[in-house]
Design a protein around this motif. Structure first.
Motif, PDB file in Angstrom:
ATOM      1  N   LEU A  39      -6.980   8.456  10.855  1.00 58.42           N
ATOM      2  CA  LEU A  39      -7.482   7.085  10.688  1.00 58.42           C
ATOM      3  C   LEU A  39      -6.127   6.307  11.118  1.00 58.42           C
ATOM      4  O   LEU A  39      -6.092   4.887  11.862  1.00 58.42           O
ATOM      5  CB  LEU A  39      -7.569   6.618   9.303  1.00 58.42           C
ATOM      6  CG  LEU A  39      -7.837   5.256   9.082  1.00 58.42           C
ATOM      7  CD1 LEU A  39      -9.042   4.753   9.766  1.00 58.42           C
ATOM      8  CD2 LEU A  39      -8.068   4.892   7.411  1.00 58.42           C
ATOM      9  N   GLY A  40      -4.778   6.722  11.063  1.00 53.94           N
ATOM     10  CA  GLY A  40      -3.618   6.075  11.375  1.00 53.94           C
ATOM     11  C   GLY A  40      -3.741   5.672  12.848  1.00 53.94           C
ATOM     12  O   GLY A  40      -2.702   4.879  13.471  1.00 53.94           O
ATOM     13  N   LEU A  41      -4.450   6.420  13.718  1.00 53.26           N
ATOM     14  CA  LEU A  41      -4.385   5.935  15.073  1.00 53.26           C
ATOM     15  C   LEU A  41      -5.043   4.614  15.435  1.00 53.26           C
ATOM     16  O   LEU A  41      -5.108   3.996  16.468  1.00 53.26           O
ATOM     17  CB  LEU A  41      -5.118   7.139  16.038  1.00 53.26           C
ATOM     18  CG  LEU A  41      -4.769   8.633  16.054  1.00 53.26           C
ATOM     19  CD1 LEU A  41      -5.581   9.352  16.826  1.00 53.26           C
ATOM     20  CD2 LEU A  41      -3.550   8.531  16.750  1.00 53.26           C
ATOM     21  N   TYR A  42      -6.213   4.339  14.424  1.00 51.32           N
ATOM     22  CA  TYR A  42      -6.808   3.113  14.536  1.00 51.32           C
ATOM     23  C   TYR A  42      -6.391   2.070  13.382  1.00 51.32           C
ATOM     24  O   TYR A  42      -6.972   0.859  13.451  1.00 51.32           O
ATOM     25  CB  TYR A  42      -8.370   3.372  14.128  1.00 51.32           C
ATOM     26  CG  TYR A  42      -8.746   4.658  15.113  1.00 51.32           C
ATOM     27  CD1 TYR A  42      -8.792   4.398  16.585  1.00 51.32           C
ATOM     28  CD2 TYR A  42      -9.331   5.838  14.472  1.00 51.32           C
ATOM     29  CE1 TYR A  42      -9.406   5.434  17.472  1.00 51.32           C
ATOM     30  CE2 TYR A  42      -9.674   6.865  15.290  1.00 51.32           C
ATOM     31  CZ  TYR A  42      -9.797   6.608  16.971  1.00 51.32           C
ATOM     32  OH  TYR A  42     -10.100   7.929  17.545  1.00 51.32           O
ATOM     33  N   ASN A  43      -5.645   2.310  12.627  1.00 46.26           N
ATOM     34  CA  ASN A  43      -5.241   1.374  11.560  1.00 46.26           C
ATOM     35  C   ASN A  43      -3.932   1.086  11.039  1.00 46.26           C
ATOM     36  O   ASN A  43      -3.330   2.248  11.095  1.00 46.26           O
ATOM     37  CB  ASN A  43      -6.062   1.794  10.217  1.00 46.26           C
ATOM     38  CG  ASN A  43      -5.857   0.778   8.990  1.00 46.26           C
ATOM     39  OD1 ASN A  43      -6.074  -0.371   9.094  1.00 46.26           O
ATOM     40  ND2 ASN A  43      -5.582   1.618   7.929  1.00 46.26           N
ATOM     41  N   GLU A  44      -3.506  -0.134  10.654  1.00 51.24           N
ATOM     42  CA  GLU A  44      -2.213  -0.424  10.130  1.00 51.24           C
ATOM     43  C   GLU A  44      -2.252  -1.194   8.937  1.00 51.24           C
ATOM     44  O   GLU A  44      -1.036  -1.741   8.532  1.00 51.24           O
ATOM     45  CB  GLU A  44      -1.375  -1.035  11.218  1.00 51.24           C
ATOM     46  CG  GLU A  44      -1.074  -0.212  12.336  1.00 51.24           C
ATOM     47  CD  GLU A  44      -0.088  -0.913  13.612  1.00 51.24           C
ATOM     48  OE1 GLU A  44       0.167  -2.168  13.205  1.00 51.24           O
ATOM     49  OE2 GLU A  44       0.047  -0.274  14.490  1.00 51.24           O
ATOM     50  N   LYS A  45      -3.491  -1.326   8.422  1.00 51.30           N
ATOM     51  CA  LYS A  45      -3.685  -2.194   7.218  1.00 51.30           C
ATOM     52  C   LYS A  45      -3.515  -1.127   6.152  1.00 51.30           C
ATOM     53  O   LYS A  45      -3.618  -0.276   5.975  1.00 51.30           O
ATOM     54  CB  LYS A  45      -4.967  -2.755   7.106  1.00 51.30           C
ATOM     55  CG  LYS A  45      -5.394  -3.863   8.301  1.00 51.30           C
ATOM     56  CD  LYS A  45      -6.596  -4.347   8.263  1.00 51.30           C
ATOM     57  CE  LYS A  45      -6.640  -5.360   9.468  1.00 51.30           C
ATOM     58  NZ  LYS A  45      -6.720  -6.696   9.291  1.00 51.30           N
ATOM     59  N   SER A  46      -3.009  -2.122   5.069  1.00 48.21           N
ATOM     60  CA  SER A  46      -2.484  -1.524   3.863  1.00 48.21           C
ATOM     61  C   SER A  46      -3.588  -0.928   3.039  1.00 48.21           C
ATOM     62  O   SER A  46      -3.421   0.160   2.225  1.00 48.21           O
ATOM     63  CB  SER A  46      -1.605  -2.224   2.993  1.00 48.21           C
ATOM     64  OG  SER A  46      -0.673  -2.732   3.412  1.00 48.21           O
ATOM     65  N   PHE A  47      -4.692  -1.420   2.993  1.00 46.76           N
ATOM     66  CA  PHE A  47      -5.730  -1.225   1.977  1.00 46.76           C
ATOM     67  C   PHE A  47      -6.779  -0.566   2.785  1.00 46.76           C
ATOM     68  O   PHE A  47      -7.418  -0.957   3.571  1.00 46.76           O
ATOM     69  CB  PHE A  47      -6.275  -2.305   1.127  1.00 46.76           C
ATOM     70  CG  PHE A  47      -5.158  -3.107   0.322  1.00 46.76           C
ATOM     71  CD1 PHE A  47      -4.902  -2.603  -1.083  1.00 46.76           C
ATOM     72  CD2 PHE A  47      -4.227  -3.910   0.788  1.00 46.76           C
ATOM     73  CE1 PHE A  47      -3.908  -2.951  -1.859  1.00 46.76           C
ATOM     74  CE2 PHE A  47      -3.306  -4.548   0.042  1.00 46.76           C
ATOM     75  CZ  PHE A  47      -3.051  -3.861  -1.198  1.00 46.76           C
ATOM     76  N   VAL A  48      -7.256   0.816   2.147  1.00 45.86           N
ATOM     77  CA  VAL A  48      -8.132   1.631   2.869  1.00 45.86           C
ATOM     78  C   VAL A  48      -9.340   2.130   1.853  1.00 45.86           C
ATOM     79  O   VAL A  48      -9.016   2.563   0.831  1.00 45.86           O
ATOM     80  CB  VAL A  48      -7.464   2.829   3.436  1.00 45.86           C
ATOM     81  CG1 VAL A  48      -8.522   4.102   4.320  1.00 45.86           C
ATOM     82  CG2 VAL A  48      -6.563   2.309   4.395  1.00 45.86           C
ATOM     83  N   TYR A  49     -10.535   1.908   2.198  1.00 48.82           N
ATOM     84  CA  TYR A  49     -11.709   2.302   1.491  1.00 48.82           C
ATOM     85  C   TYR A  49     -12.670   3.185   2.427  1.00 48.82           C
ATOM     86  O   TYR A  49     -13.122   2.788   3.316  1.00 48.82           O
ATOM     87  CB  TYR A  49     -12.392   0.869   1.077  1.00 48.82           C
ATOM     88  CG  TYR A  49     -11.359  -0.118   0.410  1.00 48.82           C
ATOM     89  CD1 TYR A  49     -11.479   0.193  -1.163  1.00 48.82           C
ATOM     90  CD2 TYR A  49     -10.736  -0.703   0.741  1.00 48.82           C
ATOM     91  CE1 TYR A  49     -10.687  -0.546  -1.946  1.00 48.82           C
ATOM     92  CE2 TYR A  49      -9.637  -1.399  -0.155  1.00 48.82           C
ATOM     93  CZ  TYR A  49      -9.900  -1.513  -1.346  1.00 48.82           C
ATOM     94  OH  TYR A  49      -8.823  -2.233  -2.370  1.00 48.82           O
ATOM     95  N   GLY A  50     -13.003   4.170   1.663  1.00 42.45           N
ATOM     96  CA  GLY A  50     -14.094   5.058   2.424  1.00 42.45           C
ATOM     97  C   GLY A  50     -15.400   4.463   1.945  1.00 42.45           C
ATOM     98  O   GLY A  50     -15.702   3.585   1.040  1.00 42.45           O
ATOM     99  N   ILE A  51     -16.420   4.495   2.990  1.00 44.72           N
ATOM    100  CA  ILE A  51     -17.860   4.238   2.765  1.00 44.72           C
ATOM    101  C   ILE A  51     -18.465   5.386   3.016  1.00 44.72           C
ATOM    102  O   ILE A  51     -18.638   6.290   3.848  1.00 44.72           O
ATOM    103  CB  ILE A  51     -18.238   3.308   3.712  1.00 44.72           C
ATOM    104  CG1 ILE A  51     -17.246   2.002   3.849  1.00 44.72           C
ATOM    105  CG2 ILE A  51     -19.774   2.973   3.858  1.00 44.72           C
ATOM    106  CD1 ILE A  51     -17.491   1.066   4.811  1.00 44.72           C
TER     107      ILE A  51
END
Length: 158
Positions: free
Chosen positions: A77-89
């Motif tokens: 996920l780090g390849l696509y995201n730099e935001k601090s808050f992560v939620y699985g769906i």
């Protein structure tokens, strides 16, 4: 490989669980499903009454929307995201899931949170994400229906 659906944001988001899956005691489970002529003894009938187990009324519970804080997301996920808050769906992206997801987004997402939906296959490192923007005022069910077949996409909710 696994197809992941993830919400990321710059600030904390609300979690939601529409599955109806609950942690109950074996004692409660025995009351729900007593041994009868038509209900044979199950392995949990032999467990301690105070043991806690997860219970779902039926298998369809696993199809329903569940948005949870993801403390240990897939490393890519780090390849696509730099935001601090992560939620699985989790859920099956069927009609009820989509209606619940639309309600969730309309009720809990504010444009200033910088929330994005990311869908990607873990292990496919060379794929780029398509980008879309959907304004919260314009968000409708058909937008989410079109996303259920998308595999490498980032949708910003603005």
């Amino acid at each position: 490989m696994t197809l992941y659906s993830v919400l990321v944001a710059n600030s904390a988001l609300q979690t939601v669980d529409c599955t109806g899956i609950a942690e109950i005691t074996v004692r409660e489970l025995k009351k729900l499903y007593p041994i009868t002529e038509s209900t044979p003894t199950q392995s949990w009938h032999l467990m301690d009454d105070d043991a806690r187990v997860l219970h779902a009324a039926d298998e369809s519970a696993f199809e329903n929307l569940n948005i949870f804080e993801w403390n240990n997301p897939p490393y890519d996920l780090g390849l696509y995201n730099e935001k601090s808050f992560v939620y699985g769906i989790e859920g099956n992206w069927g009609p009820q899931f989509l209606e619940d997801f639309l309600s969730y987004l309309k009720e809990h997402i504010q444009p200033e949170q910088g929330a994005e939906l990311i869908r990607f296959w873990a292990g496919d490192y060379d794929k780029k994400l398509k980008s879309r923007r959907i304004t919260m005022e314009d968000l409708e069910l058909h937008h989410l229906e079109s996303l259920k077949n998308e595999e490498y996409i980032r949708v910003a909710f603005v």
